[in-house]
Design a protein around this motif. Structure first.
Motif, PDB file in Angstrom:
ATOM      1  N   ASP A   1       0.958  -1.170  -0.148  1.00  0.00           N
ATOM      2  CA  ASP A   1      -0.033   0.043  -0.082  1.00  0.00           C
ATOM      3  C   ASP A   1       0.879   1.462   0.001  1.00  0.00           C
ATOM      4  O   ASP A   1       1.452   1.518   0.929  1.00  0.00           O
ATOM      5  CB  ASP A   1      -0.974   0.190   1.116  1.00  0.00           C
ATOM      6  N   SER A   2       0.731   1.974  -0.861  1.00  0.00           N
ATOM      7  CA  SER A   2       1.633   3.170  -1.109  1.00  0.00           C
ATOM      8  C   SER A   2       1.250   4.091  -0.156  1.00  0.00           C
ATOM      9  O   SER A   2       2.240   4.969   0.114  1.00  0.00           O
ATOM     10  CB  SER A   2       1.489   3.632  -2.503  1.00  0.00           C
ATOM     11  N   SER A   3       0.204   4.176   0.378  1.00  0.00           N
ATOM     12  CA  SER A   3      -0.151   5.272   1.295  1.00  0.00           C
ATOM     13  C   SER A   3       0.212   4.979   2.852  1.00  0.00           C
ATOM     14  O   SER A   3       0.580   5.964   3.396  1.00  0.00           O
ATOM     15  CB  SER A   3      -1.634   5.401   1.518  1.00  0.00           C
ATOM     16  N   THR A   4       0.646   3.819   3.064  1.00  0.00           N
ATOM     17  CA  THR A   4       1.030   3.381   4.285  1.00  0.00           C
ATOM     18  C   THR A   4       2.627   2.767   4.257  1.00  0.00           C
ATOM     19  O   THR A   4       3.238   2.709   5.370  1.00  0.00           O
ATOM     20  CB  THR A   4       0.373   2.460   4.971  1.00  0.00           C
ATOM     21  N   ALA A   5       2.907   2.722   2.859  1.00  0.00           N
ATOM     22  CA  ALA A   5       4.438   2.091   2.854  1.00  0.00           C
ATOM     23  C   ALA A   5       5.395   3.418   3.372  1.00  0.00           C
ATOM     24  O   ALA A   5       5.240   4.508   3.320  1.00  0.00           O
ATOM     25  CB  ALA A   5       4.751   1.902   1.405  1.00  0.00           C
ATOM     26  N   GLN A   6       6.573   2.707   3.954  1.00  0.00           N
ATOM     27  CA  GLN A   6       7.627   3.799   4.546  1.00  0.00           C
ATOM     28  C   GLN A   6       8.240   4.201   3.145  1.00  0.00           C
ATOM     29  O   GLN A   6       8.638   3.822   2.144  1.00  0.00           O
ATOM     30  CB  GLN A   6       8.455   2.742   5.249  1.00  0.00           C
ATOM     31  N   THR A   7       8.430   5.678   3.308  1.00  0.00           N
ATOM     32  CA  THR A   7       9.665   6.286   2.346  1.00  0.00           C
ATOM     33  C   THR A   7      10.969   5.671   2.090  1.00  0.00           C
ATOM     34  O   THR A   7      11.196   5.256   3.329  1.00  0.00           O
ATOM     35  CB  THR A   7       9.167   8.065   2.733  1.00  0.00           C
ATOM     36  N   PRO A   8      11.494   5.825   1.105  1.00  0.00           N
ATOM     37  CA  PRO A   8      12.608   5.310   1.063  1.00  0.00           C
ATOM     38  C   PRO A   8      13.753   5.966   1.709  1.00  0.00           C
ATOM     39  O   PRO A   8      13.812   7.212   2.237  1.00  0.00           O
ATOM     40  CB  PRO A   8      12.962   5.715  -0.328  1.00  0.00           C
ATOM     41  N   ARG A   9      14.363   5.110   2.590  1.00  0.00           N
ATOM     42  CA  ARG A   9      15.289   5.402   3.594  1.00  0.00           C
ATOM     43  C   ARG A   9      16.539   6.195   2.759  1.00  0.00           C
ATOM     44  O   ARG A   9      17.339   5.920   1.807  1.00  0.00           O
ATOM     45  CB  ARG A   9      16.174   4.307   4.523  1.00  0.00           C
ATOM     46  N   LYS A  10      17.324   7.229   3.495  1.00  0.00           N
ATOM     47  CA  LYS A  10      18.165   8.080   3.027  1.00  0.00           C
ATOM     48  C   LYS A  10      19.418   7.913   4.074  1.00  0.00           C
ATOM     49  O   LYS A  10      19.189   8.282   5.212  1.00  0.00           O
ATOM     50  CB  LYS A  10      17.824   9.597   2.865  1.00  0.00           C
ATOM     51  N   ILE A  11      20.421   7.490   3.612  1.00  0.00           N
ATOM     52  CA  ILE A  11      21.589   7.039   4.610  1.00  0.00           C
ATOM     53  C   ILE A  11      22.672   8.081   4.207  1.00  0.00           C
ATOM     54  O   ILE A  11      23.254   8.155   2.929  1.00  0.00           O
ATOM     55  CB  ILE A  11      21.976   5.714   4.248  1.00  0.00           C
ATOM     56  N   ASP A  12      23.315   8.790   5.092  1.00  0.00           N
ATOM     57  CA  ASP A  12      24.344   9.521   4.985  1.00  0.00           C
ATOM     58  C   ASP A  12      25.665   8.611   5.070  1.00  0.00           C
ATOM     59  O   ASP A  12      25.914   8.339   6.365  1.00  0.00           O
ATOM     60  CB  ASP A  12      24.326  10.627   6.086  1.00  0.00           C
ATOM     61  N   ILE A  13      26.527   8.526   4.250  1.00  0.00           N
ATOM     62  CA  ILE A  13      27.648   7.914   4.329  1.00  0.00           C
ATOM     63  C   ILE A  13      28.767   8.660   4.872  1.00  0.00           C
ATOM     64  O   ILE A  13      29.070   9.684   4.387  1.00  0.00           O
ATOM     65  CB  ILE A  13      27.956   7.018   2.788  1.00  0.00           C
ATOM     66  N   ALA A  14      29.583   8.197   5.867  1.00  0.00           N
ATOM     67  CA  ALA A  14      30.664   8.637   6.433  1.00  0.00           C
ATOM     68  C   ALA A  14      31.856   7.779   6.927  1.00  0.00           C
ATOM     69  O   ALA A  14      31.356   6.859   7.171  1.00  0.00           O
ATOM     70  CB  ALA A  14      30.262   9.719   7.603  1.00  0.00           C
ATOM     71  N   PRO A  15      32.910   8.136   6.873  1.00  0.00           N
ATOM     72  CA  PRO A  15      33.953   7.346   7.505  1.00  0.00           C
ATOM     73  C   PRO A  15      33.544   6.871   8.866  1.00  0.00           C
ATOM     74  O   PRO A  15      33.410   7.561   9.741  1.00  0.00           O
ATOM     75  CB  PRO A  15      35.273   8.219   7.555  1.00  0.00           C
ATOM     76  N   GLY A  16      33.942   5.446   9.064  1.00  0.00           N
ATOM     77  CA  GLY A  16      33.643   4.706  10.358  1.00  0.00           C
ATOM     78  C   GLY A  16      32.059   4.711  10.944  1.00  0.00           C
ATOM     79  O   GLY A  16      31.936   4.982  12.060  1.00  0.00           O
ATOM     80  N   MET A  17      31.000   4.809   9.850  1.00  0.00           N
ATOM     81  CA  MET A  17      29.860   4.870  10.457  1.00  0.00           C
ATOM     82  C   MET A  17      29.261   3.842  10.584  1.00  0.00           C
ATOM     83  O   MET A  17      29.724   2.714  10.414  1.00  0.00           O
ATOM     84  CB  MET A  17      29.064   5.307   9.344  1.00  0.00           C
ATOM     85  N   ILE A  18      28.318   3.558  11.498  1.00  0.00           N
ATOM     86  CA  ILE A  18      27.459   2.319  11.759  1.00  0.00           C
ATOM     87  C   ILE A  18      26.365   2.501  11.787  1.00  0.00           C
ATOM     88  O   ILE A  18      25.493   3.330  12.024  1.00  0.00           O
ATOM     89  CB  ILE A  18      27.748   2.262  13.610  1.00  0.00           C
TER      90      ILE A  18
END
Length: 508
Positions: free
Chosen positions: A289-306
């Motif tokens: 269901d597009s109305s309830t589906a989670q929006t695409p996640r945006k990930i900030d990439i950085a050195p040493g990230m977890i």
């Protein structure tokens, strides 16, 4: 036919013919028989017919490659450098006296006048002679030919741009000005050139305007006599009236190289833009269901990230790229070797790959320089020498003073010099030349010409310089005539005795 075939021919002609045909196939060259593995492609047309159908296409494809392919641009640039060079074809006049010696006074006067005319030798007044010669050579190699109309004396609307008032200029013309489609057997016209019964050019039918101009085109032609037209044509066959591009045999390979490199670059850009992906786990957790589906996640990439935002059943995957192709350079260099072999060029010069030992580099340079020498002599014979002789003819009419002791039959004698083979290791080259000069196998003038200089100018500068040093009381290693080793150890030093000096002054 043998006796059996002759006996069978009246009774069974088909059988006899098949026997003769089968015997001919068995005895024929294998390469002449087409097969599944050997296509045996052939060319039976004359040089003019083959070029008349393909010449314009080859010329236009070569121009496109020269405009858009860096490899072709570099190849033609290098041929310009090697065949013509920065100073153009050097001309050393050699007028002789009646006793066989060179008249230096007249030779110097000719050099000065030639240098002055070389500032503005063509009708537009835009190009100096070295630049004009490089453009003419590039046009002839890329398009297959280049024309040059010798404009002598007064011409309607033309003011000769020569600074010394010589009424002689050159109108350089691309091959489009002499169109291919002008052919009339009854009039002896073949591809825009009128020939006599022996195949000698009589007239060139020249268009007034370039046919590629958008507006103002005049398709009317005028006849230019053969003695007023230079035709620098790159020919591969006898009885070939028009020239063919030097790239004619490698155009397909060059186009493939360009397309392949472009595909590899695009693939590398796509691979560089990809990062990682999230592999979904249990399909029951997927919300359609597009109305309830989670929006695409945006990930900030950085050195040493977890990253700990994975949901149950998800997995993080990295995109592995195999671009750029590790074999790209090897494959490309192999193709460039074939391009260099088909264009009288050297692989190292075309690919700009100078790896290897001194011996291997010099061997390649020596072998490739034979092709450069061939092109130099071709250019001199069909362009540089006719231009110089026509110029001198006009100078004689312009008031050039000829001393009485000069043999007039030698007025047009000259030495034409193009760029010489470059030195890979100057120290080794200089030592080799010194040995040749000291052994009597070469002259100082040849040594100086090998460096691309005019011997008369160099000798004049050396004399003026040494006269100045002597007047001012200046002494250097190159002017004292003493060996360097002897000066370093003292006049009576053991190391200095019996050793040959490095200075060329001792040779004099």
């Amino acid at each position: 036919m043998n006796l059996i075939d002759k006996a069978l021919a009246p009774l069974f002609p088909s059988w006899a013919a098949s026997r003769v045909k089968a015997r001919a196939q068995i005895m024929a060259y294998e390469a002449a028989t087409p097969s599944r593995l050997h296509k045996a492609k052939r060319e039976s047309r004359s040089a003019d017919n083959a070029l008349g159908m393909a010449g314009q296409s080859l010329r236009e494809q070569s121009r496109w490659l020269d405009e858009n392919h860096d490899l072709v641009i570099g190849l033609l640039d290098k041929l310009e450098d090697r065949v013509i060079g920065a100073d153009g074809i050097m001309v050393e006049p050699q007028p002789l006296n009646t006793d066989g010696t060179v008249n230096n006074e007249l030779a110097d006067a000719l050099r000065r006048r030639w240098a002055a005319w070389s500032l503005r030798p063509e009708v537009t007044g835009v190009f100096a002679r070295p630049e004009l010669e490089r453009l003419v050579l590039r046009t002839a190699l890329r398009d297959g030919e280049c024309f040059g109309q010798l404009v002598v004396g007064k011409a309607a609307g033309l003011v000769h741009p020569n600074p010394n008032g010589t009424a002689f200029s050159i109108e350089a013309l691309e091959p489009d000005f002499v169109p291919y489609n002008l052919s009339e057997v009854s009039q002896g016209i073949r591809h825009g050139i009128r020939l006599n019964g022996w195949g000698q050019p009589i007239e060139y039918l020249k268009l007034y305007d370039h046919p590629g101009n958008a507006t103002g085109i005049r398709f009317k032609t005028k006849a230019v006599p053969a003695d007023r037209m230079l035709h620098l044509a790159f020919r591969r066959r006898l009885h070939q009236v028009r020239g063919v591009s030097i790239l004619h045999g490698v155009i397909t390979r060059l186009s493939d190289i360009k397309d392949y490199e472009e595909a590899e670059r695009v693939a590398a850009r796509i691979a560089a833009a990809l990062g990682f992906y999230i592999k979904k786990g249990d399909g029951a957790l997927f919300d359609s269901d597009s109305s309830t589906a989670q929006t695409p996640r945006k990930i900030d990439i950085a050195p040493g990230m977890i990253f700990d935002d994975l949901k149950p059943g998800e997995d993080l995957g990295m995109v592995e790229s195999n671009r750029p192709n590790v074999h790209l350079s090897e494959f490309r260099n192999g193709q460039i070797r074939m391009v260099a072999a088909g264009t009288r060029s050297g692989y190292s010069s075309v690919a700009r790959d100078y790896n290897g030992t001194f011996s291997s580099q010099r061997q390649e340079l020596v072998e490739s320089w034979d092709g450069v020498t061939v092109l130099q002599q071709w250019f001199i014979a069909h362009w540089a020498r006719p231009v110089y002789r026509q110029w001198l003819q006009m100078e004689l009419l312009n008031g050039l003073d000829i001393p009485d002791e000069v043999d007039r039959s030698t007025l047009f004698d000259a030495v034409y010099l193009g760029p010489v083979m470059p030195w890979i290791d100057p120290v080794k080259e200089v030592d080799a030349w010194k040995e040749r000069v000291m052994g009597g196998g070469a002259s100082h003038a040849q040594w100086i010409r090998a460096g691309g200089k005019n011997p008369h100018e160099v000798f004049r500068q050396i004399k003026a310089e040494r006269d100045y040093f002597e007047k001012q009381g200046l002494k250097f290693d190159t002017t004292t005539g003493e060996p360097r080793e002897k000066k370093a150890t003292g006049a009576d030093g053991a190391e200095g005795n019996g050793q040959r000096g490095d200075s060329t002054a001792s040779d004099e």
